[in-house]
Design an enzyme around this catalytic site. Structure first.
Site, PDB file in Angstrom:
ATOM      1  NE  ARG A 240       0.677   2.132  -3.901  1.00 57.17           N
ATOM      2  CZ  ARG A 240       0.412   3.442  -3.899  1.00 57.17           C
ATOM      3  NH1 ARG A 240      -0.512   3.936  -4.705  1.00 57.17           N
ATOM      4  NH2 ARG A 240       1.085   4.264  -3.108  1.00 57.17           N
ATOM      5  CD  GLU A 269       2.313   1.634 -10.570  1.00 61.02           C
ATOM      6  OE1 GLU A 269       1.136   1.321 -10.813  1.00 61.02           O
ATOM      7  OE2 GLU A 269       2.659   2.710 -10.042  1.00 61.02           O
ATOM      8  CG  HIS A 287       0.600   5.488  -9.997  1.00 61.98           C
ATOM      9  ND1 HIS A 287       1.198   4.532  -9.214  1.00 61.98           N
ATOM     10  CD2 HIS A 287      -0.054   6.296  -9.129  1.00 61.98           C
ATOM     11  CE1 HIS A 287       0.917   4.756  -7.939  1.00 61.98           C
ATOM     12  NE2 HIS A 287       0.152   5.839  -7.869  1.00 61.98           N
TER      13      HIS A 287
END
Ligand code: DGY
Length: 321
Positions: A240, A269, A287
């Protein structure tokens, strides 16, 4: 009228998953995949017994407190649960499930992609090619660093960390790891455990962050820890964004302390620190750790399996709380 349990899915899932979702449940889906804020989740869950959420919905204590009484189970379309206040869920008696195992291989593959893509300057080399700036083959151009045979430190030796270790061994790498606790063989993959990361970092030519985001791992890779890495190390983050401190990594990328970084996740994000975009030595992905057709189908099916098990009183395949 139907006696099938009413379930809200906050995001549009893969087609095969939506088909099964609609056949087994009184399904409320989000056909336009529009972003749902907390109020919209709470309103959308009216009369629902279950919710399928994703990391894009913050299921904090306030949202959980406002969910309709009817909601019994929250099935997140992710392995990570950092978007859910698990203590609040537990206190309210809300069951939470996630999707481990099915995304291990895809995410480990992406971690290797980030390490190798960064080490070999893949994105900058591709940019040169796409921009028509590739003049000729040259002995000194577009030089990366070797990954094969180097030492890899893994932070977080859960399922994904272990799968990264197995892949790294295929590159002839020596694998070290830092984890809350040492693993027994064969789960340790023959890697060397370091209880104190400060002892491991000086031996990490490559470093992979594969740990969950928790209060302990928040801003784990900071300037102090980066300083312990060998000069010219390569860093990958598929965990993360907030597991590392952007200012510290960007300084190290600029100074060359870190040769290159491969990043699949970012603080804030889908926004990311714009300074990354100007650095040639970062390999950036949006991601996509689990983004394969097979994995996303399996993640969706796992959510449905958890819901179906709950509603029929069977043991849940992957219960978190
Ligand atoms: C997860 O499952 O936590 C990922 O970050 C999304 O694939």
């Amino acid at each position: 009228m139907t006696d099938r349990p009413k379930v809200l899915a906050t995001r549009l899932m893969p087609e095969a998953v939506e088909t099964r979702f609609h056949s087994e449940f009184a399904a409320i889906s989000n056909p336009d995949d529009r972003p749902l804020d907390s109020d919209a989740v709470v309103a959308g869950a009216t009369g629902c017994r279950g919710i399928i959420c994703s990391p894009t919905e913050k299921m904090d204590a306030d949202t959980i407190a406002r969910l309709p009484e009817s909601v019994e189970i929250l099935a997140t379309f992710s392995v990570g649960c950092d978007h859910i206040d698990l203590n609040a869920a537990k206190a309210r008696g809300l069951i939470v499930t996630n999707t481990p195992d099915v995304l291990t291989d895809a995410t480990a593959d992406t971690t290797i992609l980030c390490l190798l893509g960064a080490a070999r300057m893949a994105q900058d080399s591709e940019r040169i090619l796409r921009q028509g700036k590739w003049g000729r083959w040259a002995p000194r151009d577009m030089l990366g660093v070797h990954m094969s045979g180097k030492r890899l430190g893994i932070v977080g030796m859960g399922r994904i960390g272990q799968a990264v270790a197995r892949r790294a061994q295929g590159f002839g790498m020596t694998v070290l790891y830092h984890n809350r606790r040492p693993l027994n063989a064969p789960d340790d993959q023959g890697a060397t455990f370091y209880a104190d990361a400060a002892d491991m970092l000086p031996h990490c030519d490559f470093l992979a962050l594969t740990c969950p985001l928790t209060p302990e791992t928040h801003h784990w890779l900071n300037a102090e820890r980066i300083a312990l890495l060998p000069d010219g190390a390569v860093v990958a983050n598929t965990a993360r964004g907030p597991v590392l401190v952007d200012d510290a990594l960007i300084d190290a990328l600029k100074s060359g302390k870190v040769f290159a970084a491969g990043l699949d996740v970012f603080t804030g994000e889908p926004k990311l620190d714009p300074r990354y975009l100007d650095l040639p030595n970062v390999f950036l992905l949006p991601h996509i750790g689990s983004a394969t057709v097979e994995t996303r189908n399996d993640m969706g099916f796992r959510c449905l399996d958890n819901l179906a098990a709950h509603f029929s009183g069977r043991p849940l395949p992957s219960r978190v709380v």
